[in-house]
Design a protein around this motif. Structure first.
Motif, PDB file in Angstrom:
ATOM      1  N   PHE A 176      16.784  10.100  15.670  1.00 13.23           N
ATOM      2  CA  PHE A 176      16.972  10.057  14.278  1.00 13.23           C
ATOM      3  C   PHE A 176      18.462   9.901  13.958  1.00 13.23           C
ATOM      4  O   PHE A 176      19.287  10.994  14.368  1.00 13.23           O
ATOM      5  N   LYS A 177      18.642   8.700  13.182  1.00 17.12           N
ATOM      6  CA  LYS A 177      20.072   8.479  13.020  1.00 17.12           C
ATOM      7  C   LYS A 177      20.704   9.184  11.551  1.00 17.12           C
ATOM      8  O   LYS A 177      21.964   9.152  11.361  1.00 17.12           O
ATOM      9  N   ALA A 178      19.791   9.674  10.712  1.00 20.67           N
ATOM     10  CA  ALA A 178      20.050  10.166   9.526  1.00 20.67           C
ATOM     11  C   ALA A 178      18.970  10.786   9.134  1.00 20.67           C
ATOM     12  O   ALA A 178      17.610  10.348   9.376  1.00 20.67           O
ATOM     13  N   VAL A 179      19.052  12.304   8.384  1.00 14.32           N
ATOM     14  CA  VAL A 179      17.844  13.078   8.326  1.00 14.32           C
ATOM     15  C   VAL A 179      17.967  13.572   6.559  1.00 14.32           C
ATOM     16  O   VAL A 179      19.159  13.726   6.277  1.00 14.32           O
ATOM     17  N   ALA A 180      16.813  13.298   6.027  1.00 10.71           N
ATOM     18  CA  ALA A 180      16.803  13.945   4.772  1.00 10.71           C
ATOM     19  C   ALA A 180      16.000  14.761   4.484  1.00 10.71           C
ATOM     20  O   ALA A 180      14.743  14.863   5.088  1.00 10.71           O
ATOM     21  N   THR A 181      15.961  15.885   3.485  1.00 10.54           N
ATOM     22  CA  THR A 181      14.900  16.972   3.051  1.00 10.54           C
ATOM     23  C   THR A 181      14.741  16.606   1.632  1.00 10.54           C
ATOM     24  O   THR A 181      15.730  16.556   1.046  1.00 10.54           O
ATOM     25  N   LEU A 182      13.414  17.151   1.200  1.00  9.51           N
ATOM     26  CA  LEU A 182      13.184  17.177  -0.178  1.00  9.51           C
ATOM     27  C   LEU A 182      12.471  18.470  -0.564  1.00  9.51           C
ATOM     28  O   LEU A 182      11.516  18.715   0.210  1.00  9.51           O
ATOM     29  N   SER A 183      13.090  19.443  -1.259  1.00 10.34           N
ATOM     30  CA  SER A 183      12.621  20.701  -1.676  1.00 10.34           C
ATOM     31  C   SER A 183      12.120  21.285  -0.234  1.00 10.34           C
ATOM     32  O   SER A 183      10.969  21.959  -0.236  1.00 10.34           O
ATOM     33  N   MET A 184      13.010  21.317   0.392  1.00 13.66           N
ATOM     34  CA  MET A 184      12.738  21.986   1.989  1.00 13.66           C
ATOM     35  C   MET A 184      12.473  23.472   1.735  1.00 13.66           C
ATOM     36  O   MET A 184      12.989  24.332   0.815  1.00 13.66           O
ATOM     37  N   PHE A 185      11.320  23.777   2.553  1.00 17.47           N
ATOM     38  CA  PHE A 185      10.655  25.114   2.388  1.00 17.47           C
ATOM     39  C   PHE A 185      10.563  25.730   4.105  1.00 17.47           C
ATOM     40  O   PHE A 185      10.361  24.958   5.003  1.00 17.47           O
ATOM     41  N   ASN A 186      11.618  26.836   4.122  1.00 15.29           N
ATOM     42  CA  ASN A 186      11.750  27.475   5.448  1.00 15.29           C
ATOM     43  C   ASN A 186      10.463  28.414   5.915  1.00 15.29           C
ATOM     44  O   ASN A 186      10.312  29.511   5.545  1.00 15.29           O
ATOM     45  N   SER A 187       9.499  27.745   6.355  1.00 13.36           N
ATOM     46  CA  SER A 187       8.214  28.491   6.499  1.00 13.36           C
ATOM     47  C   SER A 187       8.377  29.715   7.241  1.00 13.36           C
ATOM     48  O   SER A 187       7.538  30.750   7.001  1.00 13.36           O
ATOM     49  N   SER A 299      14.114  24.699  -9.129  1.00 11.19           N
ATOM     50  CA  SER A 299      13.382  25.012  -8.114  1.00 11.19           C
ATOM     51  C   SER A 299      13.343  26.511  -7.623  1.00 11.19           C
ATOM     52  O   SER A 299      14.446  26.803  -7.329  1.00 11.19           O
ATOM     53  N   ASP A 300      12.260  27.236  -7.531  1.00  7.85           N
ATOM     54  CA  ASP A 300      12.667  28.679  -6.969  1.00  7.85           C
ATOM     55  C   ASP A 300      12.599  28.727  -5.318  1.00  7.85           C
ATOM     56  O   ASP A 300      12.648  29.872  -5.003  1.00  7.85           O
ATOM     57  N   THR A 301      12.507  27.495  -4.983  1.00  7.11           N
ATOM     58  CA  THR A 301      12.660  27.481  -3.356  1.00  7.11           C
ATOM     59  C   THR A 301      14.135  26.951  -3.168  1.00  7.11           C
ATOM     60  O   THR A 301      14.306  26.905  -2.061  1.00  7.11           O
ATOM     61  N   LYS A 302      15.071  26.712  -4.060  1.00  5.62           N
ATOM     62  CA  LYS A 302      16.246  26.088  -3.953  1.00  5.62           C
ATOM     63  C   LYS A 302      17.086  27.068  -2.953  1.00  5.62           C
ATOM     64  O   LYS A 302      18.000  26.451  -2.235  1.00  5.62           O
ATOM     65  N   TYR A 303      16.806  28.392  -2.767  1.00  6.39           N
ATOM     66  CA  TYR A 303      17.577  29.189  -2.146  1.00  6.39           C
ATOM     67  C   TYR A 303      17.491  28.953  -0.731  1.00  6.39           C
ATOM     68  O   TYR A 303      18.558  29.289  -0.043  1.00  6.39           O
ATOM     69  N   MET A 304      16.578  28.525  -0.174  1.00  9.31           N
ATOM     70  CA  MET A 304      16.156  27.848   1.166  1.00  9.31           C
ATOM     71  C   MET A 304      17.092  26.841   1.458  1.00  9.31           C
ATOM     72  O   MET A 304      17.756  26.752   2.702  1.00  9.31           O
ATOM     73  N   THR A 305      17.156  25.939   0.609  1.00  8.87           N
ATOM     74  CA  THR A 305      18.326  24.792   1.018  1.00  8.87           C
ATOM     75  C   THR A 305      19.709  25.235   0.688  1.00  8.87           C
ATOM     76  O   THR A 305      20.415  24.678   1.717  1.00  8.87           O
TER      77      THR A 305
END
Length: 354
Positions: A176-187, A299-305
């Motif tokens: 993977f030469k580049a990586v992106a996340t959207l609304s990342m959730f740290n399960s 987003s209330d999940t933003k703290y994980m990002t």
């Protein structure tokens, strides 16, 4: 006791809703896609969808590959692996972004996780981080052999829980030469500490229950326990009383507006032994690739990002991109937000997958 119930039930707010409330979109779409603007037929000269399957060891995996308009297998294209949210399937938000990014000229793949969705694996709904990371590696294996893919131009996008697992996958897999996340959730963080660290006092008790569930499951013919076996859907008043935007809007998205019969947030109780000892935020220094993390400003999940992003100290080209006014679930479907996200992802991947 109440806290234990919340810890098990709240992260899986769309349990069994999709079977009862399968959307009209899914019934009408020949590929069972439930997102707005989904492909209904393959037309020459336009983006096409190709249902495929392959195996991870003995487990059959179902996936969709999207090819760009005027796709020519003799040419070379950049490719993107797209990992779906926890409990989601390839026909929902992951498919939406796979299609929209194929419109930008990428070959894209999104697959149902092993033990989940339309993929094989028993017992059903095993949800272990190692499996989800292997799902990502295996998508890369498959798409790297697809006609027209330039393996030197391979990127990774993870959405929600798939975002956390994508961070882990990118730490190890330098294809993977580049990586992106959207609304990342740290399960792992949420399964361990509760959403917004609301279940810290019950960690040991929940681990004990997970351990007991594994012990029962290992007995010959032993029962498989799940985090939630409830089948009763919530009414509008009950939905409105759910804590956090993530749960209220998620219940509506997965249970009503974008329901799919293969989508279920349930998981085996014994999976918590693996989930609660996992953290997407560890070893972030191993990410050397360019990194883009997208989150809604509301987003209330933003703290994980926010927690993970600064720890990617060896990513020389990294960016945190906020979608102004968006909640977690709104980043999945709301047209004005999706357009911003696709534009940013297209810009990012085209810059770093040269």
């Amino acid at each position: 006791m109440k806290k234990i119930i919340i810890a098990f039930l709240m992260p899986i707010f769309f349990i069994n809703m999709s079977n009862a409330q399968t959307t009209q979109k899914q019934n009408q779409n020949p590929f069972t896609l439930v997102y707005d603007g989904a492909i209904t037929e393959n037309v020459k000269g336009k983006v096409n969808i190709h249902p495929v399957n392959y195996k991870i060891k003995e487990i059959s995996i179902v996936a969709n590959v999207y090819t760009p308009a005027n796709y020519d297998p003799s040419k070379k294209y950049p490719a993107l692996v797209i990992a779906h949210p926890n409990g989601g399937v390839k026909e929902q938000v992951a498919g939406l972004f796979a299609q929209r990014l194929a419109e930008q000229g990428f070959i894209t793949i999104t697959a149902d996780a092993a033990y989940q969705g339309g993929s094989g694996g028993t017992p059903r709904y095993v949800d272990k981080p190692a499996n989800r990371i292997e799902d990502i590696f295996s998508m890369a294996d498959f798409i790297s052999q697809f006609n027209g893919v330039n393996t030197a131009r391979l990127g990774l996008l993870g959405i929600c829980g798939g975002g956390g697992y994508s961070l882990k996958a990118a730490q190890a897999d330098k294809r993977f030469k580049a990586v992106a996340t959207l609304s990342m959730f740290n399960s792992g963080l949420v399964r361990r500490n509760g959403f917004m660290n609301s279940q810290l006092s019950t960690i040991q008790e929940r681990l004990k229950k997970a351990s007991e569930a594994r012990a029962l499951q290992q007995v010959s013919g032993g029962e498989v326990l799940y985090a939630n076996n409830s089948t009763a859907p919530l009414n509008d008043e009950q939905i409105a009383k759910l804590p956090f935007d993530l749960y209220r809007e998620g219940y509506i998205y997965y249970g009503k507006t974008h329901a799919h019969p293969n989508s279920s947030g349930n998981y085996t109780l014994s999976s918590l032994m693996d989930l609660m000892t996992f953290d997407a935020n560890t070893n972030m220094d191993l990410i050397s690739q360019p990194l883009l993390m997208i989150a809604g400003s509301k987003s209330d999940t933003k703290y994980m990002t926010d927690e993970a992003f600064p720890n990617a100290i060896n990513s020389k080209d990294k960016e945190l991109f906020l979608i102004n006014g968006a909640t977690h679930i709104e980043t999945y479907w709301k047209p004005e937000y999706v357009s911003q996200e696709v534009n940013k992802l297209n810009e990012f991947f085209k810059q770093y997958l040269k």
